[in-house]
Design a protein around this motif. Structure first.
Motif, PDB file in Angstrom:
ATOM      1  N   SER A 140       0.825  -1.213   0.000  1.00 27.88           N
ATOM      2  CA  SER A 140       0.000   0.000   0.000  1.00 27.88           C
ATOM      3  C   SER A 140       0.856   1.259   0.000  1.00 27.88           C
ATOM      4  CB  SER A 140      -0.909   0.023   1.238  1.00 27.88           C
ATOM      5  OG  SER A 140      -2.011  -0.826   1.084  1.00 27.88           O
ATOM      6  N   GLY A 141       2.151   1.118   0.294  1.00 27.57           N
ATOM      7  CA  GLY A 141       3.028   2.276   0.405  1.00 27.57           C
ATOM      8  C   GLY A 141       2.872   3.002   1.728  1.00 27.57           C
ATOM      9  N   ILE A 142       2.282   2.324   2.732  1.00 26.02           N
ATOM     10  CA  ILE A 142       1.923   2.959   3.999  1.00 26.02           C
ATOM     11  C   ILE A 142       2.971   2.760   5.084  1.00 26.02           C
ATOM     12  CG2 ILE A 142       0.268   2.718   5.917  1.00 26.02           C
ATOM     13  CD1 ILE A 142      -1.914   2.355   3.826  1.00 26.02           C
ATOM     14  N   HIS A 143       3.591   1.575   5.103  1.00 28.20           N
ATOM     15  CA  HIS A 143       4.557   1.229   6.144  1.00 28.20           C
ATOM     16  C   HIS A 143       5.799   0.580   5.543  1.00 28.20           C
ATOM     17  CE1 HIS A 143       2.568   2.010   9.957  1.00 28.20           C
ATOM     18  NE2 HIS A 143       1.469   1.391   9.555  1.00 28.20           N
ATOM     19  N   THR A 144       6.891   0.640   6.289  1.00 25.02           N
ATOM     20  CA  THR A 144       8.065  -0.158   5.951  1.00 25.02           C
ATOM     21  C   THR A 144       7.867  -1.573   6.480  1.00 25.02           C
ATOM     22  OG1 THR A 144       9.171   0.411   8.031  1.00 25.02           O
ATOM     23  CG2 THR A 144       9.594   1.842   6.128  1.00 25.02           C
ATOM     24  N   ARG A 145       8.588  -2.514   5.902  1.00 29.55           N
ATOM     25  CA  ARG A 145       8.483  -3.901   6.364  1.00 29.55           C
ATOM     26  C   ARG A 145       8.968  -4.033   7.808  1.00 29.55           C
ATOM     27  NH1 ARG A 145       7.153  -8.513   3.963  1.00 29.55           N
ATOM     28  NH2 ARG A 145       7.033  -7.409   1.974  1.00 29.55           N
ATOM     29  N   THR A 146       9.976  -3.271   8.182  1.00 30.88           N
ATOM     30  CA  THR A 146      10.438  -3.314   9.567  1.00 30.88           C
ATOM     31  C   THR A 146       9.331  -2.910  10.530  1.00 30.88           C
ATOM     32  OG1 THR A 146      12.774  -2.964   9.062  1.00 30.88           O
ATOM     33  CG2 THR A 146      12.025  -2.245  11.219  1.00 30.88           C
ATOM     34  N   ALA A 147       8.594  -1.864  10.195  1.00 24.08           N
ATOM     35  CA  ALA A 147       7.493  -1.421  11.057  1.00 24.08           C
ATOM     36  C   ALA A 147       6.418  -2.490  11.151  1.00 24.08           C
ATOM     37  CB  ALA A 147       6.898  -0.122  10.519  1.00 24.08           C
ATOM     38  N   ASP A 148       6.169  -3.204  10.050  1.00 21.49           N
ATOM     39  CA  ASP A 148       5.174  -4.272  10.047  1.00 21.49           C
ATOM     40  C   ASP A 148       5.610  -5.440  10.923  1.00 21.49           C
ATOM     41  OD1 ASP A 148       3.625  -2.811   8.284  1.00 21.49           O
ATOM     42  OD2 ASP A 148       4.386  -3.844   6.507  1.00 21.49           O
TER      43      ASP A 148
END
Length: 433
Positions: A402-410
């Motif tokens: 979605s372009g909303i979060h980085t994978r690290t944040a997820d």
């Protein structure tokens, strides 16, 4: 130990057979054993159905627990409230129901009246706009329960537990005004969150971190370590992935990835209402055990959202759209609009991690049967799952695509959610003391 009621039908009957589960959810003693060690106690309860009734004599049996689950979902959908406020309504109403039936006699009349009355009373206080619908639902349930002492006692027990819990949670900081207390944008600086396009809305949910949890002793109990340093290899990899796969006009994101991002874009509460319902419908626990499942699930989710806000506003990590535009791509736009709060950790994924953690602990890693859910952000589409982990994995990918979060944040969000869920399950006995 409390056992669930048998439902009586003209030519169909239910008998209880003994089946061992690793979680004890029904009595004070069972909860205390569970707090000492999740696998240390066993719950013995199950349902076996006799041969089905003939077409000429079959009657419809109403599952009161599912009936009031659906009533709750409808009531919570009334009006507009922050997600955590709605989770709180679920937690209070179903915890009251679990308390009302946990030591009840095995009378269906008592248990059904107690559950319906508890949920009705709590939700009427917490969501007044839904009262007409709730009143009608209560009449429907009570009209089919035979009059008598069991029905009257059950109804009184439900009201008593609900009013007590509503009063106990009054002023807990989870009302809409407290949740969205004004939060001035910090001075612009590399790595620091700023309002994001297109609306540049002020920060939301900043007040969650000051709310009173149900089971956590403090909001920062499981605060995550800091996000990757600006310019680090992990930071650059995260940003490159979102830049490529999360752009509105991405040429590398597949149609299937776009579908996943769109399906999981909506409210986590809305999406997981279907998942929890599947677990509840498939459960062979008694009325008290099933009410406890719903209660612990939402207690864990409230505490998770408080913990999420704590970590988000401790680090104030900027969103990918801000970082990418500052990194030489001023026209970059994400596939979906960015929510108005910091990147780290992803709230969708703390929710997913906590939901997965509770369901795995209390029902096992896999569903008894495949289940399907829908999404308000992708109408007409149904996704089918066989376990509780796959939705978490899709949430992780979805927020990147979605372009909303980085994978690290997820990934950090999933870890935080699982930590809080484990804490809730370990300490659930306190809910019933």
């Amino acid at each position: 130990m409390s056992r669930g009621p048998a439902q009586t039908m003209p030519t169909q009957h239910r008998t209880f057979e003994r089946k061992t589960f690793t979680m004890a959810l029904l009595t004070r003693r069972g909860w205390r054993r569970g707090a000492a060690g999740i696998a240390a106690a066993a719950l013995t309860v199950g349902i076996s159905l006799a041969a089905p009734a003939t077409a000429a004599t079959a009657t419809i049996t109403i599952d009161t627990t599912i009936e009031w689950y659906d009533v709750t979902a409808t009531a919570v959908a009334t009006g507009t409230r922050p997600q955590v406020t709605s989770n709180r309504a679920w937690a209070i109403s179903w915890l009251a129901a679990a308390r009302a039936v946990r030591t009840a006699p095995a009378s269906p009349a008592y248990q059904d009246a107690a559950l319906a009355s508890a949920v009705h009373t709590a939700l009427s206080a917490l969501i007044p706009d839904a009262t007409p619908t709730l009143d009608a639902a209560l009449r429907t349930t009570l009209d089919r329960i035979p009059d008598g002492r069991a029905k009257d006692r059950g109804r009184a027990a439900g009201q008593r537990e609900a009013l007590s819990l509503v009063a106990e949670r009054s002023g807990d900081g989870l009302d809409p005004a407290s949740v969205n207390t004004p939060y001035p944008a910090p001075p612009a600086a590399p790595g620091i969150w700023q309002p994001t396009p297109p609306s540049f809305t002020a920060a939301q949910q900043a007040g969650n971190r000051f709310a009173t949890p149900f089971l956590l002793d403090r909001a920062d109990r499981y605060r995550l370590g800091p996000p990757p340093a600006l310019g680090s290899a992990r930071y650059r990899a995260d940003l490159a992935e979102v830049r490529a796969y999360g752009a509105a006009g991405s040429t590398v994101r597949t149609p299937q990835q776009t579908d996943t991002a769109t399906f999981w874009l909506g409210s986590s509460l809305t999406l997981y209402t279907g998942i929890l319902r599947a677990a509840l419908a498939q459960s062979t626990r008694s009325t008290a055990g099933r009410a406890s499942l719903v209660a612990v699930f939402h207690v864990a989710l409230v505490d998770t959202q408080i913990a999420t806000s704590d970590t988000k506003y401790a680090y104030l990590r900027w969103r990918p759209v801000t970082a990418i535009r500052a990194d030489g791509d001023p026209g970059w736009t994400p596939l979906h609009d960015t929510p108005a709060h910091p990147d780290y950790p992803s709230g969708h994924n703390t929710y997913a991690g906590a939901a997965e953690g509770v369901l795995t602990a209390l029902t096992g890693a896999r569903a008894r049967e495949a289940y399907a859910i829908t999404s308000p952000t992708q109408p007409g589409v149904t996704r089918t799952y066989t376990d509780w982990r796959r939705p978490t994995q899709e949430n992780v990918d979805a927020r990147v695509w979605s372009g909303i979060h980085t994978r690290t944040a997820d990934q950090a969000g999933v870890r935080l959610g699982r930590d809080v869920a484990a804490h809730a399950v370990r300490n659930a006995a306190r809910l019933f003391d």
